[in-house]
Scaffold this motif. Structure first.
Motif, PDB file in Angstrom:
ATOM      1  N   ALA D 172       2.078  -2.708  -7.100  1.00  0.00           N
ATOM      2  CA  ALA D 172       2.671  -1.758  -6.169  1.00  0.00           C
ATOM      3  C   ALA D 172       1.586  -1.078  -5.331  1.00  0.00           C
ATOM      4  O   ALA D 172       1.692  -0.953  -4.107  1.00  0.00           O
ATOM      5  N   TRP D 173       0.527  -0.673  -5.997  1.00  0.00           N
ATOM      6  CA  TRP D 173      -0.541   0.066  -5.338  1.00  0.00           C
ATOM      7  C   TRP D 173      -1.208  -0.783  -4.254  1.00  0.00           C
ATOM      8  O   TRP D 173      -1.366  -0.356  -3.113  1.00  0.00           O
ATOM      9  N   SER D 174      -1.590  -2.000  -4.647  1.00  0.00           N
ATOM     10  CA  SER D 174      -2.374  -2.789  -3.702  1.00  0.00           C
ATOM     11  C   SER D 174      -1.506  -3.230  -2.524  1.00  0.00           C
ATOM     12  O   SER D 174      -1.987  -3.327  -1.400  1.00  0.00           O
ATOM     13  N   ARG D 175      -0.233  -3.463  -2.775  1.00  0.00           N
ATOM     14  CA  ARG D 175       0.622  -3.850  -1.662  1.00  0.00           C
ATOM     15  C   ARG D 175       0.711  -2.703  -0.653  1.00  0.00           C
ATOM     16  O   ARG D 175       0.571  -2.905   0.559  1.00  0.00           O
ATOM     17  N   THR D 176       0.884  -1.485  -1.164  1.00  0.00           N
ATOM     18  CA  THR D 176       0.946  -0.339  -0.278  1.00  0.00           C
ATOM     19  C   THR D 176      -0.374  -0.136   0.456  1.00  0.00           C
ATOM     20  O   THR D 176      -0.414   0.107   1.667  1.00  0.00           O
ATOM     21  N   PHE D 177      -1.449  -0.282  -0.279  1.00  0.00           N
ATOM     22  CA  PHE D 177      -2.761  -0.092   0.344  1.00  0.00           C
ATOM     23  C   PHE D 177      -2.950  -1.091   1.476  1.00  0.00           C
ATOM     24  O   PHE D 177      -3.433  -0.737   2.558  1.00  0.00           O
ATOM     25  N   ALA D 178      -2.556  -2.343   1.216  1.00  0.00           N
ATOM     26  CA  ALA D 178      -2.737  -3.368   2.239  1.00  0.00           C
ATOM     27  C   ALA D 178      -1.985  -2.978   3.512  1.00  0.00           C
ATOM     28  O   ALA D 178      -2.506  -3.126   4.631  1.00  0.00           O
ATOM     29  N   GLN D 179      -0.772  -2.436   3.361  1.00  0.00           N
ATOM     30  CA  GLN D 179      -0.002  -2.020   4.535  1.00  0.00           C
ATOM     31  C   GLN D 179      -0.748  -0.940   5.322  1.00  0.00           C
ATOM     32  O   GLN D 179      -0.939  -1.048   6.529  1.00  0.00           O
ATOM     33  N   TYR D 180      -1.185   0.090   4.621  1.00  0.00           N
ATOM     34  CA  TYR D 180      -1.888   1.198   5.282  1.00  0.00           C
ATOM     35  C   TYR D 180      -3.155   0.691   5.942  1.00  0.00           C
ATOM     36  O   TYR D 180      -3.482   1.043   7.068  1.00  0.00           O
TER      37      TYR D 180
END
Ligand code: ATP
Ligand code: ATP
Ligand code: MG
Ligand code: MG
Lengths: 236, 287, 335, 415, 254
Positions: D172-180
């Motif tokens: 969850a974290w890395s997917r969100t980070f990638a978006q940002y």
């Protein structure tokens, strides 16, 4: 040399050997005759230590052995060539033989000498010494099993149905060899056989065992003449 | 090319631990026909013992490693004696249950006594060197070399010594072995002991570069199982080659295709290979 | 005991007990544990067919359980299917995947089969954790709806929000499973399975297509693993990849072996007893799994054939004792 | 002696209030679970020592009932029943998202109500699984994602390789980070996760990641894996920076890395270590925590999990007093609003309030290691709805704690 | 001609266990295969029954080629065998063993079992009837519900034959049916084999007991080192010098 008193062994709940008394003297060649399921194998495995008797005593060369594990018994000079052969199927013939001499592993020269003797008796073993034992036919395996037992140079050799599944020619040969071992090498032999004809021909004395009990004993000649024995085991 | 070389070294290093653990599983199966699912936990115990020898008793690395092997040698023999010997006549699945019992016992005992958190052995050889453009830490090289040495010693032991002979014989016919005068119970204990000592060596070798936690052997033992099947049941050369193959599959599959699925390659390879050769790479007979 | 178990009335008594049990107002914990035990029982009965009766130690059983659970979860949440359609679909899906996986793995024997199915199980676990779009990945699959209520002609409807309703639902499927197993095992088809377990070479030599029969057994076993998984999804309402983990398989094997392998009552006995023992062990705090490990070892050493086996041999021994005594009395009378 | 007993009976509390906990106390997540439990235990001991909960002159003592669930949702579920039926717990703490999920299905049934004290920073779950009896304790990780991404941008980094844990949180974290990160103009050169729980050798992924020439790696998951990845990356010759997920504890990692820690961790952006926190209560709290748990072998280091659970337990106790009841779950839940805020001047953590969806206004803070030293922490406030609110908060913080660097991150994120 | 074997060979590595053997078995005959240990007799059976795949050569049954068929397909066609070492379903009872032996004649599958179809009922009754009858024939009528481990060695051998007989095969291959049992019991087994033949089953057996072979067989085939060295009636064989040298030996016919 070997003396059994009131030995009884259970397999499962069943008393396969029941109060057996038996004696084998130095240098003798004794047979143990009995039909199927009479208890010959059970008795021999009991003597060899693979099974534990729940009653009775077994003496070998004056020492009680009924509580000893199999390896200690072999070390004492009592070797069983088992029914079903129990070879090491994936090991070569040669390694099987060497392991037969496991208890003599510190006597390299002696082992080599026995090995050449064994090769002389069973030339096929020398020819195919690198073949895995498991790929041998039934008869070949039987020969290897006897050979392996000989490798430990036992004082008392027990043979459990060495003629089982052997061709007639081979049976003859095997009985000759066994006699030879007894006479020439001076090894005391206890032979379990259903083939009473053959057994009584070559041994000096015999025990007849039925339902786990010794029912008759006597010299081989006596037994051969015994009406009961003739009917049940010789069939003529 | 550099990348490939680096990944290959990574794979060999992975394979080295796999081989040491898989060898133990293979030997135990060979002699006792029991699937030793607890082996990863003996591995873990080995690492803990090395750790405590170093931190509590100020041993230096190599003596600690060897002493840990010795301790595991005795623990292995003891476990064989009190758990598996009474189960001698029972089916494999009973032995499997016993192995699960041992695994739970060891893991939770360690958790209760030494806590669930991880520990670390100070790395005795922290430097790293460059080999053909690939960077390898010294300790990793030591793991690779030590594995080779241990494997060679084990092979020599089995093929050239009489005790080694007896292990092979017992593996093939227990009663037959007993009847030629081999003390088969001793052979079983010895096998278990050696297998556990090997696991302790593997764990102690990698402990300085990894961490020590109660669950560190759980996945490893699954891989050891795969290797021992891949190589063909009870086949020692099979286990050695299988271990390195698995390490390489993981490193190259994980590096070039997908790291999330790198274990899928390892476990999938097993199913594929068995579909083609149902008795493993080196297997002869059926199970 | 054994003799009683053989007689049908004993089973009816048990069934009656199971039926009226909720009327005694058991605590919620007991309810939850019984529902779960029922689910484990169904899965273990499936495992019993392939491992106990057919002699093939499948270590993918937990994975199929997980596939069934995820199938129900995904069908009800993402596709909006009703639970009543999703549950059989999921079970058949497991049987079908069992077929595909059986094709390569069942060509292998013994430990080879065990470990290759274990490998499949681990693959399922990894996929369940990483194929986020399908399974929700490690975040899990939340909010699986309860089954639609079943309308009853006069009395309104049965809704599955109450534990009692779920208890009866699981009980129903457990009885169904038991019925199927009973019919299959005690039939000529069952003979084919047992022949394979006993001696595969001889089975082949008497004309049994061992591969086909193993495949059939594997599919049926996995069908019930999937069914149990589907019920699990319904009971928990949320899934995580954990339910495809091989630890679950190991637990099911423990239930089976400690209950009594290759008996019909054994799996159920095991699936009820073991979780309740583990629950009781909570009382001893952090050492509980340590003790559980020891218990496992001790019980497998002393009851190698599980509780059923233990009961049977206890019964046999008492029977023997009485028979001997009777004989003794008769002998005394005769002499 | 009987006299003493009588005395004890006189001060004996009117009753006992049970706080439940179900979490991993064995298995791979055990350390994390134990940390959280330690916080609750310490709070309960402190509250009881200070006289317990007093309602209408009656004294209630707190008790923690805890069961290990090995992070297995099935066990969590039976644990919940155990806690309710056997222990009569009124609130249950849980720290694993996948285990919290099934709990959300049970706590609203009539007669089975209990408070869920959910420790998960996965954002928006409080909206997705709206539950009027759930309280979500830690700050949503969006604040960390955005702040860490900004910080990385400030360093001039643009190329990011992702080598995080493949577990729920890492995903969850890395997917969100990638978006940002991509929205800010950065690129993701590599994305390869690995299991930080099960694996120990990450060379494969790191090697593959390094082949894409990243300027920094996004790593993290459980601290032990994070430490290994950082170390192995340096071993393999990686010279760029690291951004840690907030799950990984920088002080733990640094301690485990030993002598070379500061070298290895140079240019790392991570959640601030507890001991470097701006809260004045921390040194005292840390010392007591170490005595109580670290020295007993129950923990290796003081963590935010412990601090947050500690403070949450206090809030729960205060809410009971405020509600005037120890068993009216709805009243207790409603009273939480009234007992907030609690500040770092008094507690080892601070909660400024609670959102309508039930998430506590919890503060996040990050720090960077540069040139062998920790830089001053940045404090993240995510609940202000407008600049004015944030400014007010900043002013208060500067006044209270002296030197702070507050940042504002909007939550829920603007669409 | 019921069975015909053409130029059949099986090599294990360098070893030619069976080497270009031709022979046939006629309907209703008893054919014995003899030969020294290791001459390839059991291997020959394994090749016919599909347990091993031949290196070269053909096996024809009732005119159809069955070379390298899977064992269960060979069995389904009506060729049944016993093994040199007595092989039984040893965790089951006598009745179960025999019923499994008959399984190839029944078609009850999963769905039949589940819904207890008419076929399930018919086949069950038929199986029970046949198996009861058979247990009488093989002399195990009173041991019907006994577990096989409790049987004597000789009873086990009869049961092994019974399992093979249960499906009423056209051809029965017996590998040393009397190895390791005494004269009296051997006579009983011989009786059994005669009865089976009279009931119309063709028999091909491997045996070392010459007295038995000579009395029982219509025709004898002699193997040595994997090759057929002689074929003929018992009289012809017992006078054949080659056979005497390779196999029978001088004196005794045991
Ligand atoms: N594993 C076993 N379980 C139960 N009973 C057994 C077992 N092994 C042997 N028996 C029984 O013990 C008795 C003695 O068997 P044993 O093998 O000693 O006889 P034997 O004289 O050697 O016969 P054979 O000539 O067949 O080798 C037999 O009745 C046999 O059925
Ligand atoms: N799987 C195998 N691999 C290698 N060699 C084998 C294999 N099976 C049999 N052999 C060899 O083939 C030869 C023939 O064996 P076979 O078992 O057919 O003999 P047999 O005539 O039945 O002997 P016996 O009368 O002793 O049972 C033997 O030399 C044996 O060692
Ligand atoms: Mg015998
Ligand atoms: Mg043969």
């Amino acid at each position: 040399m070997l003396k059994l008193e009131q030995v009884s062994t259970r397999i499962g709940g069943y008393r396969a050997v029941n109060s057996v008394c038996l004696e084998v003297r130095q240098g003798e060649f004794v047979s143990l005759i009995g039909g199927n399921g009479a208890g010959k194998t059970t008795l021999m495995r009991t003597i060899a230590g693979a099974l534990k008797p729940f009653q009775g005593s077994i003496q070998f060369m004056g020492a009680a052995i009924e509580k000893l594990p199999p390896d200690r018994i072999v070390r004492a000079g009592l070797c069983l060539c088992p029914e079903g052969r129990r070879l090491f199927p994936q090991l070569s013939v040669y390694k099987n033989l060497i392991l037969g001499a496991y208890t003599r592993r510190n006597d390299r020269l002696g082992v080599q000498r026995t090995l050449s003797q064994v090769y002389e008796i069973f030339p096929v073993l020398k020819v195919r010494k690198e073949q895995p034992a498991g790929t041998f036919s039934g008869g070949e395996q039987q020969m290897l099993a006897i050979a392996r037992a000989l490798m430990s140079e036992p004082k008392l050799l027990m043979l459990d149905e060495p003629s089982m599944g052997l061709a007639p020619l081979m049976v003859e040969k095997v009985s000759e060899i066994i006699t030879l071992i007894n006479v020439e090498m001076g090894t005391t032999i206890l032979l379990a056989e259903q083939n009473a004809h053959m057994a009584l021909n070559i041994t000096q004395r015999g025990y007849v065992i039925e339902n786990g009990k010794v029912v008759l004993e006597g010299s081989s000649a006596e037994l051969s003449d015994n009406e009961q024995v003739r009917k049940a085991y010789i069939g003529a | 090319m550099e990348l490939f070389f680096q990944q290959t070294i990574n794979g060999i290093m992975l394979g080295s631990t796999y081989v040491l653990v898989a060898l133990g599983v293979t030997m135990i199966y060979g002699i006792m026909r029991l699937p030793s699912f607890a082996h990863g936990h003996f591995y873990m115990l080995g690492a803990y013992i090395t750790f405590f020898l170093i931190t509590l008793y100020n041993f230096s690395y190599w003596p600690a490693l060897i002493l840990s092997m010795v301790v595991l040698f005795f623990i292995g023999g003891l476990v064989e004696r009190i758990v598996f010997r009474p189960l001698r006549e029972q089916s494999q699945i009973s032995n499997f249950i016993a192995a699960i019992g041992i695994l739970l016992f060891i893991e939770h005992m360690v958790t209760v006594i030494w806590g669930p958190h991880s520990h670390r052995i100070p790395n005795p050889y922290p430097e790293h060197i460059y080999l053909f453009g690939a960077s390898v830490s010294q300790q990793r090289l030591i793991v690779i070399l030590a594995a080779v040495v241990l494997i060679a010693l084990l092979q020599l032991f089995i093929k050239k010594t009489v005790i080694g002979f007896t292990m092979e014989a017992t593996a093939q016919d227990r009663e037959g072995a007993a009847l030629v005068g081999i003390n088969v119970n001793r052979v079983s204990s010895l096998t278990f002991s050696i297998a556990c000592a090997l696991a302790a060596a593997a764990a102690s070798l990698v402990a300085p570069i990894f961490v020590i936690v109660p669950g560190m052997g759980s996945l490893l033992v699954m891989k050891a199982m795969v290797i021992f099947i891949l190589g063909g049941l009870g086949s020692i050369p099979g286990a050695i080659i299988g271990g390195y193959i698995l390490g390489l599959i993981e490193a190259l599959g994980g590096g070039y295709i997908s790291s999330e699925y790198k274990d899928v390659f390892a476990f999938g390879a097993l199913i594929l290979i068995l579909a083609i050769k149902p008795t493993g790479i080196f297997g002869k007979g059926a199970a | 005991m054994h003799e009683y178990l053989r007689k049908k009335w004993f089973y009816f008594l048990l069934l009656l007990l199971a039926l009226v049990f909720p009327l005694f107002g058991p605590s919620r914990l007991i309810f939850t544990m019984l529902i779960l035990s029922g689910i484990w029982s169904i899965a273990t009965l499936g495992l019993n067919l392939i491992l106990g009766y057919t002699g093939q130690a499948s270590l993918a059983h937990g994975a199929f359980f997980g596939i069934g659970a995820y199938a129900v979860g995904i069908m009800t949440t993402r596709l909006g299917l009703s639970f009543w359609i999703a549950l059989p679909l999921a079970s058949f899906l497991c049987a079908a995947i069992g077929f595909l996986i059986g094709l390569p793995t069942l060509r292998t024997k013994g430990a080879y089969f065990a470990i290759s199915t274990l490998a499949f199980g681990i693959i399922v676990f990894i996929i369940a954790g990483n194929w986020s779009d399908l399974t929700g990945g490690h975040m899990g699959l939340p909010a699986i709806p309860r089954p639609n209520p079943i309308p009853l002609p006069l009395a309104g409807e049965i809704s599955f929000t109450s534990p009692a309703a779920r208890y009866y639902l699981v009980l129903f499927f457990l009885l169904l499973t038991l019925w199927v197993m009973h019919r299959v095992v005690f039939s000529l088809q069952g003979y084919s399975f047992m022949a394979i377990r006993n001696n595969e070479n001889l089975a082949e030599a008497v004309g049994i297509n061992t591969f086909r029969n193993k495949l059939l057994s594997f599919m049926v076993a996995n069908f019930f693993a999937g069914l149990a998984g589907g019920l699990y999804a319904m009971q928990l309402g949320a899934l995580s990849p954990f339910i495809t983990h091989h630890v679950l398989t190991f637990n099911l094997i423990i239930y089976l072996i400690l209950g009594g392998v290759a008996t019909l009552a054994g799996p159920i006995i095991g699936a009820i007893t073991v979780p309740f023992i583990v629950d009781a062990l909570f009382a001893i705090g952090p050492y509980r799994m340590v003790i559980f490990g020891v218990l496992l070892i001790v019980s497998i050493i002393y009851f190698p054939r599980g509780l059923m086996g233990g009961l049977t041999s206890l019964w046999n021994r008492t029977a023997d004792y009485y028979r001997h005594r009777k004989d003794g009395v008769r002998h005394a009378a005769e002499s | 002696p009987p006299a003493e007993q009588e005395e004890e009976e006189e001060v004996a509390p009117a009753g006992e209030v049970v706080i439940g906990y179900s979490g991993p106390l064995s298995g791979p997540a055990a350390e994390y679970g134990q940390d959280g439990l330690n916080g609750i235990i310490m709070a309960v001991e402190d509250i009881n020592a200070a006289g317990g909960i007093v309602i209408n002159g009656q004294v209630y003592n707190l008790r923690v009932a805890y069961y290990d669930d090995m992070a297995d949702p099935t066990v969590t579920m039976t644990n919940v029943d155990r806690l309710l039926d056997r222990d009569g717990a009124i609130a249950i703490f849980n720290m694993v998202y996948t285990c919290t999920l099934p709990m959300l299905e049970i706590n609203r049934e009539a007669g089975r109500e209990f408070l869920i004290m959910a420790y998960t920073s996965v954002p928006l779950v409080e909206y997705q699984h709206a539950n009027e009896l759930a309280v979500w304790l830690p700050p949503p990780f969006l604040g960390y994602v955005e702040t860490k991404a900004r910080k990385a941008m400030e360093q001039g980094w643009r190329r990011c390789a992702i080598v995080v844990d493949s577990g729920a949180y890492g995903q969850a974290w890395s997917r969100t980070f990638a978006q940002y990160w991509q929205a800010m103009g950065g690129t993701i050169t590599y994305d390869g996760k690995g299991s930080y729980y099960a694996d120990t050798d990450f060379s494969t992924q790191i090697t593959a990641a390094m082949a894409t020439n990243p300027e920094f790696m996004l790593i993290g998951g459980p601290s032990k894996g994070t430490m290994l990845v950082a170390e192995q990356a340096r071993e393999l010759g990686f010279e760029g920076g690291f951004v840690f997920l907030d799950q990984a504890k920088i002080d733990w990692v640094a301690a485990a890395l030993g002598e070379n820690a500061m070298e290895i961790l140079d240019n790392t952006i991570a959640v601030v270590a507890v001991e470097h926190s701006i809260y004045p209560t921390i040194p005292e709290f840390t010392q007591r925590y170490n005595e109580r748990f670290v020295e007993q072998g129950k923990a290796t280091i003081v963590t935010w999990e412990a601090a947050i659970q500690y403070t949450s337990t206090y809030i729960l106790a205060k809410a009971m007093e405020a509600a005037g009841s120890v068993d009216d779950i709805f009243a207790i839940r409603a009273a939480i609003n009234g007992v907030l805020p609690v500040y770092g001047t008094e507690f080892p953590y601070e909660f400024h309030g609670i959102t309508d969806a039930g998430r506590l206004h919890a503060v996040g803070s990050i720090a960077m290691i540069q040139d062998g030293a920790y830089q001053p922490p940045i404090t993240i406030y995510w609940w202000p709805q407008n600049q004015a609110e944030f400014d007010e908060l900043s002013a208060w913080a500067k006044e209270t704690y002296g030197e702070v660097i507050p940042v504002w991150v909007q939550y829920p994120p603007p669409r | 001609m019921l069975l015909k074997v053409e130029a059949l060979s099986k090599h294990f590595g360098g070893l030619k266990a069976v080497d270009g053997v031709d022979f046939h078995v006629n309907q209703g005959e008893i054919v014995a295969i003899i030969g020294p240990n290791g001459s390839g007799k059991s291997t020959l059976f394994n090749l016919i029954s599909g347990t091993l795949r031949p290196t070269t050569g053909k096996v024809l049954f009732q005119g159809d080629e069955i070379t390298a068929h899977k064992p269960y397909r060979v069995a389904a066609l009506g060729i049944k065998r016993t093994f040199q070492t007595t092989t039984l379903f040893d965790q089951l009872r006598v009745v179960d063993n025999l019923a499994i032996g008959r399984r190839v004649n029944t078609k009850t599958g999963f769905w039949d079992a589940l819904f207890r179809t008419a076929r399930w009922r018919r086949e069950r009754d038929e199986t029970v009837g046949k198996v009861l009858e058979l247990s009488g024939i093989i002399g195990l009528g009173d041991k019907f519900f006994d577990f096989v481990t409790t049987l004597s060695q000789e009873a086990q051998k009869r049961l092994a034959i019974g399992i093979a007989l249960a499906s009423e095969p056209g051809l029965l291959l017996l590998d040393e049916p009397t190895a390791g049992i005494n004269m009296e019991e051997t006579a009983e087994i011989i009786e059994l084999i005669r009865k089976v033949r009279e009931a119309g089953t063709t028999i091909c057996l491997i045996e070392h007991k010459m007295r038995m072979v000579m009395g029982l067989a219509d025709r004898i085939i002699v193997l040595n080192y994997g090759r057929k060295i002689a074929e003929g009636t018992p009289q012809e064989i017992s006078g054949n010098q080659v056979v005497i040298e390779a196999y029978l030996g001088g004196k005794s016919i045991a």
